[in-house]
Design an enzyme around this catalytic site. Structure first.
Site, mmCIF file in Angstrom:
data_model
loop_
_atom_site.group_PDB
_atom_site.id
_atom_site.type_symbol
_atom_site.label_atom_id
_atom_site.label_comp_id
_atom_site.label_asym_id
_atom_site.label_seq_id
_atom_site.Cartn_x
_atom_site.Cartn_y
_atom_site.Cartn_z
ATOM 1 N N GLY A 66 0.774 -1.225 0.000
ATOM 2 C CA GLY A 66 0.000 0.000 0.000
ATOM 3 C C GLY A 66 0.807 1.277 0.000
ATOM 4 C CB SER A 67 -0.574 4.629 0.644
ATOM 5 O OG SER A 67 -0.102 5.939 0.824
#
Length: 135
Positions: A66-67
């Site tokens: 993810g981010s």
């Protein structure tokens, strides 16, 4: 289950042994949107750990995802006292590394045995200096 220590590569090592209950997942976890930093609870409804609290447990999983903001979620969890006691992954990626460095959360990777397969949620492990996991 074995009682011999499993060798890993420490990314963020421990100075003193850390003993805690294990929370195991076969899925990667995104800390941004996947974990509530205020409570330490996994909130991603598509994740098998949804509803579980990471706080004070050793999280064992393939890796993060993810981010890049996920690094700051880990740091916030450490600041709030809701972070895991440690994280053991097959392969640490930069987001996880940065978050654990910023939050001073023990992070071990590349275990000589697959702990995702070997351990079960509720088992107790001890993280030892030098990247060893006593199971």
């Amino acid at each position: 289950m074995s009682v011999s220590p499993v060798r890993c590569e420490p990314v963020v090592d421990v100075e003193e042994p850390v003993e805690a209950e294990v929370l195991v997942s076969s899925q990667r976890l995104s800390f941004l949107g996947g974990v509530d930093p205020k409570t330490g609870e996994v909130v991603d409804p598509s994740h098998e750990l949804c509803g579980e609290k990471l706080t004070g447990r050793v999280l064992v999983l393939p890796g993060g995802r993810g981010s890049t903001v996920g690094s700051y979620v880990l740091m916030e969890m450490a600041d709030r006292g809701t972070a895991p006691a440690g994280i053991v992954v097959r392969e640490a990626e930069p987001i996880l590394v940065v978050g654990c460095v910023l939050g001073d959360i023990p992070l071990f990777h590349r275990p000589e045995r697959d702990l995702v397969e070997e351990l079960s949620t509720g088992d107790v492990v001890k993280l030892l200096p030098g990247g060893k996991v006593e199971v």
